[in-house]
Scaffold this active site. Structure first.
Site, PDB file in Angstrom:
ATOM      1  N   ARG A 171       0.833  -1.211   0.000  1.00  0.00           N
ATOM      2  CA  ARG A 171       0.000   0.000   0.000  1.00  0.00           C
ATOM      3  C   ARG A 171       0.868   1.262   0.000  1.00  0.00           C
ATOM      4  O   ARG A 171       0.423   2.320  -0.411  1.00  0.00           O
ATOM      5  CB  ARG A 171      -0.871   0.043   1.272  1.00  0.00           C
ATOM      6  N   ARG A 175       9.564   5.794  -3.452  1.00  0.00           N
ATOM      7  CA  ARG A 175       9.862   6.717  -4.559  1.00  0.00           C
ATOM      8  C   ARG A 175      11.310   7.157  -4.551  1.00  0.00           C
ATOM      9  O   ARG A 175      11.846   7.503  -3.500  1.00  0.00           O
ATOM     10  CB  ARG A 175       9.004   7.978  -4.438  1.00  0.00           C
ATOM     11  N   ARG A 248      -8.489  -6.042  13.714  1.00  0.00           N
ATOM     12  CA  ARG A 248      -7.696  -5.220  14.614  1.00  0.00           C
ATOM     13  C   ARG A 248      -8.596  -4.078  15.025  1.00  0.00           C
ATOM     14  O   ARG A 248      -9.378  -3.547  14.221  1.00  0.00           O
ATOM     15  CB  ARG A 248      -6.441  -4.668  13.921  1.00  0.00           C
ATOM     16  N   ARG A 279       0.575   6.068  16.439  1.00  0.00           N
ATOM     17  CA  ARG A 279       0.768   7.403  15.873  1.00  0.00           C
ATOM     18  C   ARG A 279       0.021   8.444  16.690  1.00  0.00           C
ATOM     19  O   ARG A 279      -0.871   8.113  17.473  1.00  0.00           O
ATOM     20  CB  ARG A 279       0.359   7.461  14.408  1.00  0.00           C
ATOM     21  N   GLU A 305      -3.035   7.048  19.089  1.00  0.00           N
ATOM     22  CA  GLU A 305      -3.734   5.889  18.557  1.00  0.00           C
ATOM     23  C   GLU A 305      -3.050   4.607  19.032  1.00  0.00           C
ATOM     24  O   GLU A 305      -1.846   4.444  18.853  1.00  0.00           O
ATOM     25  CB  GLU A 305      -3.692   6.002  17.025  1.00  0.00           C
ATOM     26  N   TYR A 353     -10.494  -4.894   3.475  1.00  0.00           N
ATOM     27  CA  TYR A 353      -9.718  -3.707   3.853  1.00  0.00           C
ATOM     28  C   TYR A 353      -9.909  -2.645   2.764  1.00  0.00           C
ATOM     29  O   TYR A 353      -9.047  -2.384   1.955  1.00  0.00           O
ATOM     30  CB  TYR A 353      -8.245  -4.121   3.979  1.00  0.00           C
ATOM     31  N   ASP A 355     -10.454   1.089   1.226  1.00  0.00           N
ATOM     32  CA  ASP A 355     -10.298   2.524   1.440  1.00  0.00           C
ATOM     33  C   ASP A 355     -11.636   3.206   1.141  1.00  0.00           C
ATOM     34  O   ASP A 355     -12.516   2.615   0.523  1.00  0.00           O
ATOM     35  CB  ASP A 355      -9.222   3.078   0.498  1.00  0.00           C
TER      36      ASP A 355
END
Ligand code: UDP
Length: 372
Positions: A171, A175, A248, A279, A305, A353, A355
């Site tokens: 995911r 770069r 989860r 995070r 979190e 899962y 988006d």
């Protein structure tokens, strides 16, 4: 009153269907177990800041049709997700890009960065990556795996990387440019005014009954409509008769701070294994026009979190699409398809899962099949 559709769950999937069904002249009733609409994209205004109560949601898509679709219901700002990784006080740019490689290895050019990754990949001797650990090392090398991936992933999924599927890490873009946009998406942003207002606009005039638990009052609620769109957990629908699908879950500790700027970025990932949270989100940076010196808003709202294993009664967030759970879901899917009156959809209804943009695309696809 009799309805064409009872829509169970006022999240994105249900709201898109509610919108399109009404446009097609159908009568819909939307219900939700919670006291709020918008499912996990629900935002609430606290201290003048739209807080993402169920975790950060950054809308991003390559699907022009979906982008045009959501823009009917909200104006999107130009937010671009660029999280910072904090590994024991060392800060790295995410996703993995030239800034990350320069900080990690001192390399300056893309050729140098690629050579470093190749050197570490070779040393690890991975040919065909079989799990997340091998996939991560073969994409970015061992140093980045150890500092930025291993601890974070272990905390997020509660399992070592060697026991997780490789696709999860794919995911993330890698770069060899100085582009720190987290998503490979043509379109990205956050709805101005928050997601709740956007979902309210999707629901339009549809009647909504909140605090209504479908599974507790199924017979009566089913009798109100010809068909049901169920977007809750598929295993709960069947009373866990084949076993429990694993998820989860995530827990948030929200704090209002008397300072205007806590971390200077919307998302900071804590990628070591020892820090208990994965995070910290500072919600005001999702929005624009918030002054760094606090001249407009002297306070800030942050959410730590924590990831946890889901148990009955917790909010399910991420389906664990490993082999065991995928096989169990396949069995539930057979049961679901045999239900004459009920359509299953969304992240929980399809144990997928998804988006946000994929959920919307899937809901629009259902609309095409069901409403035309
Ligand atoms: N990941 C990581 N380190 C990071 C961020 C992400 O190792 O700092 C890995 C982790 O395995 C995670 C996956 O990348 O599960 C996908 O991350 P993403 O941010 O897409 O997850 P989400 O935003 O859906 O929680």
């Amino acid at each position: 009153m009799h309805y064409d559709y009872l829509i169970v769950g006022a999240g994105l999937y249900g709201a898109v269907f509610a919108c399109e069904a009404q446009k097609a002249g159908k009568k819909v009733l939307v219900i939700d177990k919670r006291g709020t609409i918008a499912g996990n994209v629900y935002t609430e205004k606290i201290e003048g800041i739209n807080v993402h109560i169920y975790g950060a949601h950054i809308f991003h898509t390559n699907n022009k049709q979906v982008w045009d679709y959501v823009n009917q219901f909200a104006v999107f700002n130009r937010f671009t997700n660029s999280p910072v990784a904090n590994y024991k006080g060392e800060l790295y740019s995410l996703p993995f890009n030239m800034y990350t490689f320069n900080k990690m290895w001192g390399v300056v050019t893309p050729v140098e960065a690629a050579a470093k990754i190749e050197e570490q990949r070779k040393a690890a001797g991975i040919k065909e990556p079989k799990n997340l650990e091998e996939q991560a090392i073969s994409l970015v090398g061992t140093d980045i795996y150890e500092k930025l991936i291993r601890g974070y992933t272990r905390k997020q999924w509660g399992r070592p990387c060697s026991e997780l599927p490789a696709f999860i890490i794919r995911r993330l873009p890698v770069r060899l440019t100085f582009d720190n946009n987290y998503f490979n998406a043509l379109y990205q942003g956050i709805p101005v005014g928050g997601y709740t207002a956007m979902v309210q606009n999707m629901l339009g005039d549809a009647p909504v009954m909140l605090n209504t638990d479908y599974l507790k009052d199924k017979e009566h609620l089913d009798s109100l409509a010809d068909k049901v769109l169920y977007t809750g957990p598929v295993d709960a629908y069947f009373d866990y008769s084949l076993g429990t699908l694993e998820y989860r879950s995530v827990r948030f500790e929200n704090e209002i701070l008397d300072i205007p700027n806590f971390q200077g970025n919307a998302a900071v990932n804590y990628t070591d294994e020892e820090t208990p949270w994965t995070r910290i989100i500072e919600h005001k940076w999702f929005e624009f026009g918030k002054a760094e010196d606090g001249s407009d808003l002297p306070k800030t709202v942050i959410s730590r979190e924590y990831s946890s294993e889901w148990k009955k009664g917790d909010e399910p967030y991420y389906p664990v699409n490993d082999e065991k759970n995928s096989a169990l879901y396949a069995e539930y899917k057979d049961l679901a398809q045999a239900e004459q009156k009920v359509i299953f959809g969304g992240r929980l209804g399809e144990y997928k899962y998804y988006d946000m943009d994929a959920v919307i695309a899937a809901a629009l696809e259902l609309c095409r099949r069901e409403l035309s």
